[in-house]
Scaffold this active site. Sequence first.
Site, short mmCIF file in Angstrom:
data_model
loop_
_atom_site.label_atom_id
_atom_site.label_comp_id
_atom_site.label_asym_id
_atom_site.label_seq_id
_atom_site.Cartn_x
_atom_site.Cartn_y
_atom_site.Cartn_z
CG ASP B 37 -1.74 1.18 1.42
OD1 ASP B 37 -1.99 1.86 0.42
OD2 ASP B 37 -2.17 1.45 2.56
CG ASP B 226 -3.54 4.83 -1.97
OD1 ASP B 226 -2.79 3.89 -1.65
OD2 ASP B 226 -4.54 5.13 -1.31
#
Lengths: 48, 340
Positions: B37, B226
């Site tokens: 992430d 992201d």
Amino acid sequence: NLWSVPLRRTRSIRTRLRADGLLNEFLKDHTPDMISRRYAQCFPSGTP
Amino acid sequence: SLRLGRISERIYNFMDAQFYGEISLGTPEQNFSVIFDTGSADLWVPSSYCVSEACANHRCFKAFKSTSFIHDGRRFGIHYGSGHLLGTMARDTLKIGGLTIPNQEFGESVYEPSEAFLSAKFDGVLGLAYQSLAEILGSPVFDNMIEQKIVDQPVFSFYLSRCIHAKLTISPTGELLLGGTNEALYIGPIKWHPVTAKGYWQIRMDSVAVQGVSLFCPVGCEAIVDTGTSLIAGPTSDIVRLQQLIGATPSHFGEFVVDCARLSSLPQVTFVLNGTEYTLTSEQYIRKERLGKNEICFSGFQAVDIISSKEPLWILGDVFLTEYYSIFDKEHDQVGLARA
């Protein structure tokens, strides 16, 4: 020196909950983000 | 939260996360699947002492079985959109893709109250954002790799495949490459975008255009790249209008759907980053999912209001990153994008 990590794509939690018929119940108890509430204001119930 | 006079907002909503990979912790190795992430900076996995039902469905770290385990004792808590995690911190040997990182700080969660984790295919999360976003004190994994000179180049890259023709559960469909780029997985030149704030991988966005007409972020704004967010997110006011422009209507769940039959007539959406146009067609920004016998077409855009010190932030998540190979360069603090 490159190091590769294979990634797997799977169904998201949302998709799994939806497929199991649990998403609605889950979202009643949780507010994962402000989207629903924000959109509820922008699109009141009955908005075509 | 307010830190050092700077307002930041972390993103912890893994409801839509789809891509995960394997790591191991401890000696001998204990394997875990984690979301890689770029929107957070912590590493956590469930602890064998976890009392939550969600942990029973996942692999848990057994500290007592690891000879390289170092107890830390500090508590950590991560609050995310649909619940929170509580746990303790520890250090141990981490292995990713054949690399060994000794003495890596991580969190062992002992309490995962959210039902969301019951359905999660991943055990934990490995954050790749800047240290300023870290909840856990100490070096994030990639910083540790750089400090220990484990990678030659302080660069990592993501290839996320769309694989729309595959069925529900999809075989290996992506790659995180540590230490450089894989030229076989992108086409054309890499365009580099300087990081404007070292928390997320945040870059400058010039505008967002629909069918060639610049409608959003007209005087420029910021976007974060992201991998932990599935969709493309933006300020509520903009996204509501964008949903209207693509003819998406809200479902009971706050998701937006479009008529699949209309897909070919939907407009293109273009993100202009540092003068370079990144265009997505409707086939690329609409996500098709099968629900029973029906195919549903979900909008790939969602509203998320992130308060930042500058303009509202947009999030370029997996819907964008499946089309564009992304390179995260910690040496020069820049993000590279090329057609995947």
